[in-house]
Design a protein around this motif. Structure first.
Motif, PDB file in Angstrom:
ATOM      1  N   LYS A 277       1.114  -1.195  -0.152  1.00  0.00           N
ATOM      2  CA  LYS A 277       0.085  -0.109  -0.082  1.00  0.00           C
ATOM      3  C   LYS A 277       1.429   1.291  -0.033  1.00  0.00           C
ATOM      4  O   LYS A 277       1.510   1.193   0.571  1.00  0.00           O
ATOM      5  N   ILE A 278       0.259   2.077  -0.723  1.00  0.00           N
ATOM      6  CA  ILE A 278       1.611   3.946  -0.971  1.00  0.00           C
ATOM      7  C   ILE A 278       1.065   4.035   0.340  1.00  0.00           C
ATOM      8  O   ILE A 278      -0.443   4.496   1.201  1.00  0.00           O
ATOM      9  N   PRO A 279       2.461   4.904   1.107  1.00  0.00           N
ATOM     10  CA  PRO A 279       2.159   5.623   1.796  1.00  0.00           C
ATOM     11  C   PRO A 279       1.770   7.100   2.474  1.00  0.00           C
ATOM     12  O   PRO A 279       1.272   7.389   1.340  1.00  0.00           O
ATOM     13  N   LYS A 280       0.503   6.920   3.501  1.00  0.00           N
ATOM     14  CA  LYS A 280      -0.047   8.259   3.032  1.00  0.00           C
ATOM     15  C   LYS A 280       0.437   9.962   3.172  1.00  0.00           C
ATOM     16  O   LYS A 280       0.230  10.488   2.845  1.00  0.00           O
ATOM     17  N   GLY A 281       1.456   9.338   3.635  1.00  0.00           N
ATOM     18  CA  GLY A 281       2.956  11.062   4.352  1.00  0.00           C
ATOM     19  C   GLY A 281       3.669  10.150   4.949  1.00  0.00           C
ATOM     20  O   GLY A 281       3.743   9.634   5.011  1.00  0.00           O
ATOM     21  N   ALA A 282       4.899  11.361   4.331  1.00  0.00           N
ATOM     22  CA  ALA A 282       6.031  11.562   4.956  1.00  0.00           C
ATOM     23  C   ALA A 282       5.963  13.161   5.133  1.00  0.00           C
ATOM     24  O   ALA A 282       6.258  13.592   4.792  1.00  0.00           O
ATOM     25  N   LEU A 283       7.062  12.663   6.587  1.00  0.00           N
ATOM     26  CA  LEU A 283       7.419  13.973   7.194  1.00  0.00           C
ATOM     27  C   LEU A 283       8.990  14.767   7.425  1.00  0.00           C
ATOM     28  O   LEU A 283       9.684  13.580   7.365  1.00  0.00           O
ATOM     29  N   LEU A 284       9.616  15.151   6.712  1.00  0.00           N
ATOM     30  CA  LEU A 284      10.658  15.439   6.812  1.00  0.00           C
ATOM     31  C   LEU A 284      11.552  16.174   7.897  1.00  0.00           C
ATOM     32  O   LEU A 284      10.419  17.490   8.396  1.00  0.00           O
ATOM     33  N   VAL A 285      11.593  15.486   8.477  1.00  0.00           N
ATOM     34  CA  VAL A 285      12.976  16.356  10.052  1.00  0.00           C
ATOM     35  C   VAL A 285      14.146  16.974   9.598  1.00  0.00           C
ATOM     36  O   VAL A 285      14.714  16.107   9.583  1.00  0.00           O
ATOM     37  N   GLY A 286      14.276  18.030  11.009  1.00  0.00           N
ATOM     38  CA  GLY A 286      15.747  17.738  10.404  1.00  0.00           C
ATOM     39  C   GLY A 286      16.024  19.743  10.365  1.00  0.00           C
ATOM     40  O   GLY A 286      15.056  20.416  10.361  1.00  0.00           O
ATOM     41  N   PRO A 287      16.979  19.823  10.926  1.00  0.00           N
ATOM     42  CA  PRO A 287      17.123  21.531  11.670  1.00  0.00           C
ATOM     43  C   PRO A 287      17.313  22.656  10.635  1.00  0.00           C
ATOM     44  O   PRO A 287      17.705  22.143   9.072  1.00  0.00           O
ATOM     45  N   PRO A 288      17.070  23.543  10.696  1.00  0.00           N
ATOM     46  CA  PRO A 288      17.377  24.281   9.698  1.00  0.00           C
ATOM     47  C   PRO A 288      18.271  24.299   8.433  1.00  0.00           C
ATOM     48  O   PRO A 288      19.021  24.099   8.745  1.00  0.00           O
ATOM     49  N   GLY A 289      17.906  24.816   7.142  1.00  0.00           N
ATOM     50  CA  GLY A 289      18.332  25.473   6.340  1.00  0.00           C
ATOM     51  C   GLY A 289      19.092  23.785   6.103  1.00  0.00           C
ATOM     52  O   GLY A 289      20.360  23.437   4.840  1.00  0.00           O
TER      53      GLY A 289
END
Length: 659
Positions: free
Chosen positions: A223-235
């Motif tokens: 099944k296709i993922p519903k969403g992906a969250l990109l997390v990390g420091p600025p820049g």
């Protein structure tokens, strides 16, 4: 796309049309009330004054209605000073055609009889009675209503415009503000433009491939993922990754910011979420990208002290429902980016909504080299420029920082009149970005200059004598930014930090104030940034990392970010006193340790300070001449040292002790 074409071809009411309508009405009134456009600029005259002009043979012609008469004077009469004010029209030209005056008529029969007698006596050439026109009077009555109607129509057209229109479009306020990208848009960013971030690119690329060829995964039950969250420091490149997805995917891509949902009107945010997903489902399979999602996705019920209905929470509830609710559509993938994942609502992060959290970390030395190569492509650089050397000089830099370094280096080279950007320009750019602009014209007294030199020499001496302190690169007493001096280091890139390493760094940081105490037996305010740094390090050791023997293996760090909403601390007053005592004990212990090291090397400290006062900038070689070879240097540090000797000035390190 057909809808867009229809919208573009629809007639738009321009404000200039409204202004033209107003002028047209004015001209119509002039024409119908006066029989035409009149530029003669007639002046009012009393009826007795008119009879006086008539008896003195000055009037050539009279036209009149039942209420008003226009008076045309003879050319000879216009030459007299009496009629000087009416001798010119509105354009300043001779008012020969007239009329020059007008007067109100009382008794029309008596007025007409007087004109007939004057013509019989030869005092008047001619007179003419004009029929009364109802158009001017009618337009004067209807004009306000016509203008109000036109203004109302204009405002309604403005308020009911497209969702991409201006802020005054009230009827479209609940529409989504997302910008649509598809294969027809000029999206030039692809995965080739994203250097480093191999793991993040692999996961993002898999989502793009799923949308392109879903049967590859669904054929075996995936099944296709519903969403992906990109997390990390600025820049670090979170938004850049999303732009690369827009460039690579052959599906519609909706892009907007989390703050675009927030509005002062109640219910607008939820309405925009519904409209956004409605558009995305109509064009499915599609991708939605929400930048800075923490603006709308904060944990619910944590900052609502009034108990009132929170518009942001309503927006978040609608977003949760659309992502994985009763009637959700699996053909829409939601990408989001934030650097504050700890404050997001737990319901937003559960599987079925954001199935994947992709951590975009600061680049390591290999990735920094790749990022430099990407940003150096449009820059005319010297042939001998080594990107690996630049990568070693920028530990802790994000992708945005590296892009800024490259741009600043190009500006510095252009300022110096160079045809290509050289290595020294990049080193100057690192100095400029980290420390600020040099202020060589700043007035510093000899006493202050010696105090600064002793302070910076103290940093250099203590760090040279400690095994785990970062290797020194350069010490300067040239004012830069808000600092009067700085010690530059090349820190080792560590994944974990041990207590002895943190203690050595704290001791080196306190070396400046300790040097002032040893030499002058006085201290100054110059150690403010040092004290701030060591206090944060000591507090982290005691309260976060559990590195204190008195408190033991305990931490008061809350990764969920909920502590900021609590009114009380997560420990007792007695524990707070222990924490304060242990922090002070750590700092004072390293301060005393730095004093002991400097007292043992007092002569060398003074010698180093004297060289610093003379030259204003000293390098690692100068410390080796005084202290001898540093036994703790590693092969990589020695390699960097070899590269540094090739430059006349070395400014290579983002870890700076500013005073």
């Amino acid at each position: 796309m057909s809808n867009n074409k229809n919208n573009n071809s629809k007639f738009k009411l321009s404000p200039w049309l409204f202004y033209g309508l107003f002028i047209g009405m004015f001209l119509l009134i002039s024409i119908f009330s006066g029989g035409g456009l009149d530029f003669s600029n007639p002046r009012p005259a009393s009826l007795s004054k008119f009879y006086q002009y008539l008896d003195s043979n000055q009037v050539a012609k009279v036209t009149f209605t039942n209420t008003k008469a226009n008076i045309f004077l003879k050319e000879k009469a216009l030459e007299s000073k009496t009629h000087e004010k009416v001798s010119k029209d509105v354009f300043g030209k001779p008012n020969i055609k007239g009329p020059q005056y007008y007067t109100e008529i009382g008794n029309i029969e008596l007025f007409q009889k007087t004109l007939e007698e004057a013509r019989t006596k030869g005092l008047l050439n001619d007179y003419e009675k004009e029929p009364d026109s109802m158009w001017g009077e009618l337009l004067s009555i209807l004009l306000p209503f016509l203008l109000l109607g036109a203004f109302w129509l204009f405002m309604m057209r403005r308020m009911s415009g497209n969702s991409g229109g201006g802020g005054g479009q009230i009827f479209s306020i609940g529409k989504s503000k997302a910008k649509l990208f598809d294969e027809k848009n000029d999206i030039k960013v692809t995965f080739e433009n994203v250097a480093g971030l191999e793991g993040a690119k692999e996961e993002i690329q898999e989502i793009v491939e799923f949308l392109k060829t879903p049967e590859k995964y669904t054929s075996i039950g995936g099944k296709i993922p519903k969403g992906a969250l990109l997390v990390g420091p600025p820049g670090t490149g979170k938004t850049l990754l999303a732009k690369a997805v827009a460039g690579e995917a052959k599906v519609p891509f909706f892009s907007l910011s989390g703050s675009d949902f927030v509005e002062m009107f109640v219910g607008v945010g939820a309405s925009r979420v519904r409209d956004l997903f409605k558009q995305a489902k109509e064009k499915s399979p599609s991708i939605i990208f929400i930048d800075e999602i923490d603006a709308v996705g904060r944990a619910r019920g944590k900052n609502n002290f009034t108990g009132a209905n929170d518009e942001r929470e309503n927006t978040l509830n609608q977003l949760l429902t659309e992502m994985d609710g009763f009637g959700s559509n699996s053909n829409v993938i939601v990408l989001a980016a934030t650097n504050r994942a700890d404050v997001l609502d737990k319901a937003l992060l559960r599987p079925g909504r954001f199935d994947r959290q992709i951590y975009v970390d600061l680049p390591d030395i290999r990735e920094r080299k790749e990022i430099f190569e990407v940003h150096l492509k449009p820059i005319k650089k010297a042939e001998e420029l080594d990107t690996e050397f630049l990568a070693k000089q920028t530990p802790g830099f994000s992708g945005a920082d590296i892009a800024n370094v490259c741009n600043e280096a190009a500006l510095i080279a252009a300022r110096k009149g160079k045809k290509a950007v050289e290595k020294q320009d990049f080193l100057d750019a690192v100095d400029r970005i980290i420390g600020g602009l040099e202020k060589k014209n700043k007035i510093v007294t000899p006493e202050e200059k010696r105090a600064i030199a002793i302070h910076e020499a103290g940093h250099a001496t203590v760090s040279w004598m400690l095994e785990h302190a970062a290797p020194l690169v350069k010490v300067t007493i040239v004012p830069r930014g808000q600092s009067l001096g700085a010690a530059w280091y090349l820190p080792e890139e560590r994944l974990i930090v041990r207590p002895e390493q943190m203690l050595d760094e704290m001791c080196a940081t306190m070396g400046g104030r300790a040097a002032e105490k040893v030499i002058f037996d006085k201290i100054s305010t110059g150690a403010l940034s040092d004290l701030e740094k060591v206090t944060k390090q000591a507090r982290a050791m005691v309260t976060i990392y559990g590195l204190n023997d008195k408190l033991g293996n305990i931490t008061y760090y809350d990764s969920s970010g909920q502590n900021e909403y609590n009114f009380s601390k997560p420990y007792s007053e007695e524990t707070a006193q222990i924490i304060d005592f242990e922090i002070s004990k750590l700092i004072e212990g390293q301060y005393q340790r730095a004093i002991n090291i400097l007292q043992e090397n007092k002569d060398k400290l003074v010698e180093l300070a004297d060289i610093l006062i003379e030259r204003e900038v000293i390098f690692k070689d100068d410390l080796e001449d005084i202290f001898g070879k540093r036994p703790f240097d590693k092969g990589e540090v020695k390699l960097v040292e070899k590269e540094q000797k090739e430059s006349t000035q070395l400014n290579e390190n983002p870890n700076v002790e500013n005073e």
